[in-house]
Design an enzyme around this catalytic site. Structure first.
Site, PDB file in Angstrom:
ATOM      1  N   ASP A  87     -31.190  19.046  36.478  1.00 46.56           N
ATOM      2  CA  ASP A  87     -30.813  18.241  37.883  1.00 46.56           C
ATOM      3  C   ASP A  87     -29.555  19.103  38.507  1.00 46.56           C
ATOM      4  OD1 ASP A  87     -30.119  15.563  38.510  1.00 46.56           O
ATOM      5  OD2 ASP A  87     -28.600  14.931  37.507  1.00 46.56           O
TER       6      ASP A  87
ATOM      7  N   PHE B 228     -23.112   8.287  34.554  1.00 50.51           N
ATOM      8  CA  PHE B 228     -23.159   8.269  33.479  1.00 50.51           C
ATOM      9  C   PHE B 228     -21.817   8.971  32.318  1.00 50.51           C
ATOM     10  CE2 PHE B 228     -27.448   9.284  34.055  1.00 50.51           C
ATOM     11  CZ  PHE B 228     -28.214   8.570  34.259  1.00 50.51           C
TER      12      PHE B 228
ATOM     13  N   LYS C 136     -14.894  14.732  29.644  1.00 45.03           N
ATOM     14  CA  LYS C 136     -16.052  14.359  30.304  1.00 45.03           C
ATOM     15  C   LYS C 136     -16.017  13.093  29.262  1.00 45.03           C
ATOM     16  CE  LYS C 136     -21.302  14.878  31.851  1.00 45.03           C
ATOM     17  NZ  LYS C 136     -22.060  14.593  31.967  1.00 45.03           N
TER      18      LYS C 136
HETATM   19  N1  LIG Z   1     -15.702  20.581  34.337  1.00 47.74           N
HETATM   20  C1  LIG Z   1     -15.481  19.677  35.548  1.00 47.74           C
HETATM   21  N2  LIG Z   1     -14.323  20.515  36.529  1.00 47.74           N
HETATM   22  C2  LIG Z   1     -13.922  19.672  37.416  1.00 47.74           C
HETATM   23  N3  LIG Z   1     -14.971  18.840  38.264  1.00 47.74           N
HETATM   24  C3  LIG Z   1     -15.472  18.032  37.418  1.00 47.74           C
HETATM   25  C4  LIG Z   1     -15.730  18.798  35.722  1.00 47.74           C
HETATM   26  N4  LIG Z   1     -16.601  18.379  35.393  1.00 47.74           N
HETATM   27  C5  LIG Z   1     -17.357  17.134  36.583  1.00 47.74           C
HETATM   28  N5  LIG Z   1     -16.541  17.325  37.530  1.00 47.74           N
HETATM   29  C6  LIG Z   1     -16.460  16.205  38.525  1.00 47.74           C
HETATM   30  O1  LIG Z   1     -16.816  14.565  38.013  1.00 47.74           O
HETATM   31  C7  LIG Z   1     -18.826  14.937  38.394  1.00 47.74           C
HETATM   32  C8  LIG Z   1     -19.068  14.017  37.646  1.00 47.74           C
HETATM   33  O2  LIG Z   1     -19.447  14.706  36.605  1.00 47.74           O
HETATM   34  P1  LIG Z   1     -21.164  14.668  36.298  1.00 47.74           P
HETATM   35  O3  LIG Z   1     -22.248  14.996  37.477  1.00 47.74           O
HETATM   36  O4  LIG Z   1     -21.171  15.824  34.973  1.00 47.74           O
HETATM   37  O5  LIG Z   1     -21.213  13.637  35.708  1.00 47.74           O
HETATM   38  P2  LIG Z   1     -22.613  12.508  35.413  1.00 47.74           P
HETATM   39  O6  LIG Z   1     -21.928  11.653  34.818  1.00 47.74           O
HETATM   40  O7  LIG Z   1     -23.411  13.372  34.215  1.00 47.74           O
HETATM   41  O8  LIG Z   1     -23.288  12.715  37.258  1.00 47.74           O
HETATM   42  P3  LIG Z   1     -24.235  12.686  37.529  1.00 47.74           P
HETATM   43  O9  LIG Z   1     -24.602  11.090  37.677  1.00 47.74           O
HETATM   44  O10 LIG Z   1     -24.363  13.195  38.162  1.00 47.74           O
HETATM   45  O11 LIG Z   1     -25.130  12.632  35.974  1.00 47.74           O
HETATM   46  C9  LIG Z   1     -18.847  15.946  39.596  1.00 47.74           C
HETATM   47  O12 LIG Z   1     -19.598  16.366  40.356  1.00 47.74           O
HETATM   48  C10 LIG Z   1     -17.688  16.710  39.332  1.00 47.74           C
HETATM   49  O13 LIG Z   1     -16.910  16.808  41.120  1.00 47.74           O
END
Ligand SMILES: Nc1ncnc2c1ncn2[C@@H]1O[C@H](COP(=O)(O)OP(=O)(O)OP(=O)(O)O)[C@@H](O)[C@H]1O
Length: 481
Positions: free
Chosen positions: A319, A169, A192
């Site tokens: 999650d 996402f 993010k």
């Molecule tokens: N604050 C942070 N510091 C360093 N790396 C980060 C941070 N936040 C996220 N990441 C990296 O980015 C990746 C993806 O972040 P996140 O899990 O928040 O995204 P997502 O799109 O919601 O993921 P998912 O597919 O698991 O739902 C994490 O697994 C991590 O490797």
């Protein structure tokens, strides 16, 4: 009756049903006559009028978090395998929920049966428009202007350093402050950037009703993540510092408001604390199974404290997984710190990714079926109302087992027969089918936690019981937070 999730959409029962409206039967069910909702039908995304709640899908092949080394935990996310295999990408995860995945059209999406949750559908004024929605895409944005939660009137600037992660996402980037800041935490931040569903990004002509529905899910999901993150304040939980547009904080309907202003879908950047050690999945697998139990104990105990903080504040994460546990420092540095006082004084992890979290009433049961396949509890798989706290403690059991055994509990065992290998992970989860291999003959306190979490919900430990277990208590008692 369980109370329904006020923010989740109403999703009709539409999953695994055959033409006579009979649930399809699993391998297991055909033997014992019971119906288990484990078979998958694989609709194309275009034919899905109502959004499937949880989805098993193949993650995008490209990812900035791909570790380029062989991974010991065998069934790694499609993006965490060696480059040659990247496009094979046959690893599936159950994800969810409130809006479809970005790039969904490229992914294999399977709908599972689900239990309805009520919707707080936002009324986007889109019914009259048949033209595509313009989306603000800014992945190459070098300079970010952001607003801190406590100073929404003062813009601050950061310069992009590099991409540090990618999820289903979002894309996550490291940014460095350009302005003089007195707060050292704001010098390096992670950003993010929410990915929008492919249908919107590609500006395909969308059925207006579907567009409206999609946007309303997107908005409620985004607002929920922001609102909960904003309310949390615990060292071992990722900190939301700010956003790229104050409207995401001040408005209850930020997308609608911004779209009225600009007539296009605005991008959303969450400016958050940065964890330089990356995620625990990559860190643990890089140790090739040599992660010391004492380090596992230190990290897991802190994770338990973070989840206890959430549950004490009536928030469920939904999650919990190794990828969402971020390390404040590289693992080598953490191991080197073991004899220093910092080891117990400073927080070493931050729990991240609150995209599926939810604020609940005490005793409330949830119905949205969401999570990641390897970590999802049997009751979520079955589609029955579930206690989100117990599903979180199940996932903690999966995490601890993974760290101790260097494989996930519901992966086929290394010596599995072809038939066992071909069985879906969900079958093994539904049968509580896991066993110790490496630790089979070890007498270790940690095993008690796994045994009491990867079990039926009526017997499963709650977070306080894990906190008080001998494996966690001694470390958790020593932490100053
Ligand atoms: N604050 C942070 N510091 C360093 N790396 C980060 C941070 N936040 C996220 N990441 C990296 O980015 C990746 C993806 O972040 P996140 O899990 O928040 O995204 P997502 O799109 O919601 O993921 P998912 O597919 O698991 O739902 C994490 O697994 C991590 O490797």
């Amino acid at each position: 009756m369980p109370e329904e999730d006020p923010q989740a959409p109403k999703v009709p029962q539409k999953g695994i049903f055959d033409s006579e409206n009979e649930p399809l039967r699993s391998e297991n069910a055909s033997q014992n006559g019971q119906v288990t909702p484990l078979s998958l039908m694989i609709p194309t995304f275009e034919s899905v009028q109502t959004l499937p709640t949880p989805m098993t899908y193949t993650p995008p092949a490209h990812s900035a978090k791909s570790p380029r080394q062989a991974l010991v935990i065998s069934k790694r996310r499609g993006d965490a395998v060696q480059p040659a295999k990247e496009n094979a990408g046959a690893q599936h995860r159950v994800v969810s929920e409130l809006f479809p995945l970005p790039e969904a059209a490229q992914q294999r999406v399977s709908s599972l049966p689900t239990v309805s949750e009520s919707s707080s559908t936002t009324d986007f004024s889109l019914s009259a428009r048949s033209d595509p929605i313009e989306v603000d895409t800014v992945d190459d944005q070098e300079i970010l202007i952001g607003y801190m939660l406590d100073r929404l009137d003062v813009p601050m600037r950061w310069k992009k350093v590099r991409q540090i992660g990618s999820g289903n996402f979002s894309n996550v980037f490291l940014y460095e402050s350009i302005d003089q800041t007195t707060d050292p935490r704001l010098r390096l931040v992670s950003v993010k950037r929410i990915k929008y569903p492919e249908e919107l990004v590609n500006r395909q002509a969308l059925n207006p009703q579907l567009a409206k529905d999609l946007l309303s899910r997107l908005e409620s999901s985004l607002s929920r993540e922001l609102a909960i993150l904003k309310s949390l304040d615990y060292p071992s939980i990722v900190k939301l510092y700010g956003v790229n547009n104050p409207v995401f904080i001040t408005s209850k309907k930020p997308l609608r408001d911004l779209m009225l202003r600009e007539d296009r879908l605005p991008h959303c950047d969450m400016i958050m604390s940065y964890c330089s050690g990356g995620d625990l999945l990559v860190a643990a697998t890089s140790c090739n199974g040599k992660l010391e139990v004492s380090v596992v104990q230190r990290l897991f105990s802190e994770l338990v404290m973070a989840v206890k903080y959430l549950h004490d504040n009536n928030v469920i994460h939904r999650d919990l997984k190794l990828e969402n546990v971020l390390l404040k420092f590289p693992l080598d540095a953490i191991i080197d710190m073991k004899d220093s006082p910092v080891y117990l004084k400073h927080h070493l992890i931050e729990l991240a990714d609150f995209g599926l979290c939810k604020k609940i009433e005490p005793g409330e049961l949830c119905t949205a079926r969401c999570g990641s396949e390897d970590y999802v509890s049997p009751e979520i798989l079955m589609g029955i109302p579930y206690d989100g706290r117990l599903s979180d403690t199940w996932a903690l059991g999966v995490i601890l087992f993974g760290l101790l055994e260097d494989r996930l509990p519901f992966d086929p065992p290394p010596n599995a027969s072809v038939r066992q290998r071909n069985r879906a992970t969900s079958h093994r989860i539904a049968r509580y089918e896991w066993k110790w291999l490496r630790l089979l003959n070890e007498d270790l306190d940690a095993k008690q936690i796994v045994q009491h979490t990867l079990t039926r919900k009526s017997e499963r430990w709650r977070i306080d019981q894990i906190r008080e277990s001998s494996f966690v208590k001694s470390t958790a008692d020593a932490l100053p937070f």
